[in-house]
Design an enzyme around this catalytic site. Structure first.
Site, short mmCIF file in Angstrom:
data_model
loop_
_atom_site.label_atom_id
_atom_site.label_comp_id
_atom_site.label_asym_id
_atom_site.label_seq_id
_atom_site.Cartn_x
_atom_site.Cartn_y
_atom_site.Cartn_z
N ARG A 1 0.89 -1.19 0.00
CA ARG A 1 0.00 0.00 0.00
C ARG A 1 0.91 1.21 0.00
O ARG A 1 1.67 1.43 0.94
CB ARG A 1 -0.92 0.00 1.23
CG ARG A 1 -1.73 1.28 1.33
CD ARG A 1 -2.88 1.19 2.31
NE ARG A 1 -3.99 0.46 1.73
CZ ARG A 1 -5.26 0.61 2.09
NH1 ARG A 1 -5.59 1.46 3.04
NH2 ARG A 1 -6.21 -0.10 1.53
N HIS B 1 -7.06 0.72 -6.98
CA HIS B 1 -7.33 -0.16 -5.82
C HIS B 1 -7.98 -1.45 -6.34
O HIS B 1 -9.16 -1.71 -6.10
CB HIS B 1 -8.25 0.59 -4.86
CG HIS B 1 -8.28 0.02 -3.47
ND1 HIS B 1 -7.50 -1.04 -3.07
CD2 HIS B 1 -9.01 0.39 -2.37
CE1 HIS B 1 -7.74 -1.30 -1.80
NE2 HIS B 1 -8.65 -0.45 -1.35
N GLN C 1 -9.90 -4.07 -4.07
CA GLN C 1 -11.20 -3.58 -3.63
C GLN C 1 -12.28 -3.85 -4.69
O GLN C 1 -13.36 -4.35 -4.38
CB GLN C 1 -11.12 -2.07 -3.35
CG GLN C 1 -12.44 -1.47 -2.94
CD GLN C 1 -12.92 -1.98 -1.59
OE1 GLN C 1 -12.20 -1.86 -0.61
NE2 GLN C 1 -14.12 -2.56 -1.53
N ASP D 1 -17.46 7.01 -2.61
CA ASP D 1 -16.30 6.83 -1.73
C ASP D 1 -16.09 8.14 -0.99
O ASP D 1 -16.68 9.17 -1.34
CB ASP D 1 -15.07 6.45 -2.58
CG ASP D 1 -13.90 5.96 -1.73
OD1 ASP D 1 -14.06 5.77 -0.50
OD2 ASP D 1 -12.80 5.77 -2.29
N CYS E 1 -16.61 1.41 -0.31
CA CYS E 1 -15.50 0.52 0.09
C CYS E 1 -15.12 0.71 1.56
O CYS E 1 -14.41 -0.12 2.11
CB CYS E 1 -14.30 0.72 -0.83
SG CYS E 1 -13.58 2.37 -0.74
N ARG F 1 -13.79 -8.83 1.04
CA ARG F 1 -12.36 -8.56 0.89
C ARG F 1 -11.56 -9.80 1.28
O ARG F 1 -10.60 -10.18 0.60
CB ARG F 1 -11.91 -7.36 1.76
CG ARG F 1 -12.56 -6.02 1.48
CD ARG F 1 -12.19 -5.45 0.12
NE ARG F 1 -10.78 -5.40 -0.15
CZ ARG F 1 -9.95 -4.42 0.23
NH1 ARG F 1 -10.42 -3.39 0.91
NH2 ARG F 1 -8.67 -4.44 -0.08
N1 CP Z 1 -11.45 -0.14 1.62
C1 CP Z 1 -10.20 -0.20 2.13
O1 CP Z 1 -9.20 -0.33 1.41
O2 CP Z 1 -10.17 -0.19 3.49
P1 CP Z 1 -8.87 0.04 4.36
O3 CP Z 1 -8.30 1.39 4.02
O4 CP Z 1 -9.35 -0.05 5.79
O5 CP Z 1 -7.87 -1.06 4.04
#
Ligand code: CP
Length: 309
Positions: free
Chosen positions: A108, A135, A138, A226, A267, A295
Site C-alpha cells: 500500500r 485499488h 477492492q 467513496d 468501500c 475482501r
Molecule cells: N477499503 C479499504 O481499502 O479499506 P482500508 O483502508 O481499511 O484497508
C-alpha cells in the site's frame, strides 16, 4: 531463493493488465472460498509474504493477513515508516532484498510510480493494496458482492457518484474488462485519471461521465461512492473539495430516483453525513458490510492467481 520463478511471476497491480478469464477465475475462487472456509488450508503452504504499507488500513491489512493465515501461509507486516525505507533506503534495494526472503509483497503506497518501481526490481509477486491511482483488490471484492447479489455482473448499470479518485479509476478499468455500463457523476475538477479513461474508451468501454448527479441514477442497479477526501489529498484543499462535492451526497432523496432494486456500495471507511447519509448506509439496500467481508474471500483468489496454484 534466487532461481525461483522469474518467468512465472504474476503481479496483481492493475486490473487491465490481467486476462479477463483470470479475473473471472479469481471471482469464482472467492465465492468458493467463502462457502468452504476450511477447504483450502494448505494452498499457501511454505509461502511467505510481506505486507509493506505506508498508509493506514483496516480492511485490506486484516483481510490479507487472515487470508494468508487461513491458506496455510506466513505473513509479516512491515510499516515502511519504521523500516529503512523510511530513512531513505532505495526502493530498488528494498525490492531486491525483500524478494529474496519471500514469495510475495503486498504494497500500500501513496505513489503508483513507486509501486511499479518496486515490482520492476522484484523477483517475487507484487500485489497492489492501494495506490494514488488504483485499488484493484477492492473492486474485485465489489464485483464479487454484486455477483452474489444479482447473479451476474454482465450488462449491469453502475452509477459512480462523487470524487474521481483511485477507486473510480479502477471501476473504469473494470468496466472496460467486464463490459458493464458505468455512468459517472463527477465534478470536472475531480475527474478520474485521464489516461485510464482514454484507454477504456479507446477499448469501447461503456462509460459516460457527467457533472449532473441526476443523469446517472434513473437506471442504476447500484450506486457507488467513496470518501471525498482520500489519504493522498493535500490537507490545504480539503474544505474547498468538500464544499464542491456536497451536491454529490448519496441520500434517500437520490435513491428515490433509482429503480427499487438498486443497491449501495462503499468501500469504507465512510464519512457518514458527507458522501453518504446514515439512512442509506444503514438501509437494507446497503451491501457495505457484505462488501467488506468479501475482501477476505477475494484476497484468497488473488493470492491463488499470483502463485499459479
Ligand atoms: N477499503 C479499504 O481499502 O479499506 P482500508 O483502508 O481499511 O484497508
Amino acid at each position: 531463493m534466487q532461481q525461483k520463478k522469474i518467468n512465472t511471476i504474476k503481479n496483481f497491480i492493475n486490473l487491465n493488465e490481467i486476462d479477463r478469464d483470470e479475473l473471472y477465475n479469481i471471482l469464482t475462487f472467492g465465492l468458493a472460498a467463502k462457502n468452504d472456509k476450511t477447504g483450502y488450508s494448505n494452498l499457501l503452504k511454505n509461502k511467505s509474504l510481506i505486507l509493506l504499507f505506508d498508509e493506514p488500513s483496516t480492511r485490506t491489512r486484516i483481510s490479507f493477513e487472515l487470508a494468508i493465515n487461513q491458506l496455510g501461509g506466513h505473513c509479516i507486516f512491515l510499516d515502511s515508516s519504521t523500516s529503512q525505507l523510511g530513512r531513505g533506503e532505495s526502493i530498488k534495494d528494498t525490492a531486491k532484498v525483500l524478494s529474496r526472503y519471500v514469495d510475495g509483497v503486498i504494497i500500500r503506497n501513496a505513489s503508483h510510480k513507486d509501486l511499479n518501481e518496486f515490482a520492476n526490481n522484484s523477483d517475487c509477486s507484487v500485489i497492489n493494496a492501494l495506490t494514488n491511482l488504483s485499488h484493484p483488490c477492492q473492486i474485485m471484492a465489489d464485483l464479487m458482492t454484486l455477483h452474489e447479489h444479482m447473479g451476474s455482473i454482465e450488462n449491469i448499470n453502475i452509477a459512480w457518484v462523487g470524487d474521481g479518485n483511485n477507486v473510480a479509476n479502477t471501476w473504469i478499468q473494470a468496466s472496460q474488462i467486464f463490459g458493464f455500463n458505468l455512468n459517472m457523476a463527477v465534478p470536472s475538477q475531480f475527474s478520474p485519471n485521464k489516461n485510464y479513461l482514454k484507454l477504456a474508451l479507446d477499448n469501447k468501454a461503456k462509460i459516460n461521465i457527467t457533472e449532473n448527479i441526476n443523469d446517472v441514477v434513473s437506471n442504476a442497479d447500484c450506486i457507488v461512492t467513496d470518501t471525498w477526501v482520500s489519504m493522498n489529498d493535500k490537507e490545504t484543499n480539503k474544505e474547498e473539495k468538500i464544499k464542491i462535492l456536497e451536491q454529490y451526497q448519496v441520500n434517500e432523496k437520490l435513491f428515490e430516483k433509482t429503480p427499487k432494486h438498486a443497491v449501495f456500495l462503499h468501500c469504507l471507511p465512510a464519512h457518514r453525513g458527507q458522501e453518504v447519509t446514515n439512512e442509506v448506509i444503514d438501509s437494507p439496500r446497503s451491501l457495505v458490510y457484505q462488501q467488506a467481508e468479501n475482501r477476505l474471500h477475494i484476497q484468497k483468489g488473488i493470492l491463488k492467481y499470483c502463485f499459479g496454484i
